[in-house]
Enzyme design. Structure first.
Site, PDB file in Angstrom:
ATOM      1  N   ASP A 187      13.482   1.277  -8.149  1.00 38.10           N
ATOM      2  CA  ASP A 187      13.818   0.161  -7.263  1.00 38.10           C
ATOM      3  C   ASP A 187      15.082  -0.550  -7.731  1.00 38.10           C
ATOM      4  O   ASP A 187      15.938  -0.923  -6.921  1.00 38.10           O
ATOM      5  CB  ASP A 187      12.660  -0.835  -7.198  1.00 38.10           C
ATOM      6  CG  ASP A 187      11.390  -0.239  -6.617  1.00 38.10           C
ATOM      7  OD1 ASP A 187      11.483   0.756  -5.863  1.00 38.10           O
ATOM      8  OD2 ASP A 187      10.308  -0.769  -6.910  1.00 38.10           O
ATOM      9  N   ASP A 195       4.599   0.853  -9.188  1.00 33.92           N
ATOM     10  CA  ASP A 195       5.408  -0.294  -9.583  1.00 33.92           C
ATOM     11  C   ASP A 195       4.719  -0.989 -10.743  1.00 33.92           C
ATOM     12  O   ASP A 195       3.494  -1.147 -10.737  1.00 33.92           O
ATOM     13  CB  ASP A 195       5.560  -1.267  -8.411  1.00 33.92           C
ATOM     14  CG  ASP A 195       6.439  -0.718  -7.297  1.00 33.92           C
ATOM     15  OD1 ASP A 195       7.323   0.105  -7.590  1.00 33.92           O
ATOM     16  OD2 ASP A 195       6.257  -1.123  -6.142  1.00 33.92           O
TER      17      ASP A 195
END
Length: 157
Positions: free
Chosen positions: A136, A117
């Site tokens: 995501d 991320d």
């Protein structure tokens, strides 16, 4: 089904290309932070070993990793099966977002041992402690869109 697979591949490729560029080429994995348009858009490296927002990341790492890989593959297969009869491009896009995003994060778990991320957005005096990635975003768009529009999507009999 062809539309869904095309959308899935597109989302998967976009996710993997952005991760390759930011994590590897910009070397965010060692730099850990790059201010892009502060405070709105920043790159902040975060390795997510759990599920959303790092939930369950304190459990046995290797067992959790392979469990989440298996769950992701099973759910992706089920979503493909469930959405196979959507005849509209919009339905294929939503299903493709979920499947492509899930498989993008699954590849991260296989390659890195955790999901990479890196996107971080803050605004107006609020500092967001969480990072996320293109996969995501795609999963959120796909799931939210299906919740809102699933009854209206064209399905073949």
């Amino acid at each position: 089904m062809r539309r869904i697979l095309t959308m899935s591949l597109g989302i998967f490729a976009l996710d993997q290309i952005t991760k390759l560029f930011v994590v590897e080429l910009l070397d965010l994995k060692t730099r850990l932070a790059i201010d892009v348009l502060p405070p709105l858009v920043n790159f902040r490296m975060a390795w997510n070993e759990g599920i959303n927002f790092g939930l369950m990341s304190g459990l046995e790492v290797d067992a959790m990793r392979w469990f989440l890989i298996a769950v992701s593959i099973v759910i992706s297969g089920w979503v493909l099966w469930w959405g196979r009869n959507f005849s509209s491009w919009f339905g294929a896009f939503l299903i493709g977002c979920i499947v492509g995003g899930a498989l993008g994060n699954t590849v991260d778990r296989v390659v890195y041992g955790a999901v990479a991320d890196f996107l971080n957005m803050s605004c107006c005096g609020f500092r967001n402690p969480f990072s996320f990635n293109v996969a995501d975003i795609a999963i959120f768009i796909g799931a939210f869109g299906l919740v809102l529009f699933s009854e209206r999507l064209n399905r073949r009999a």
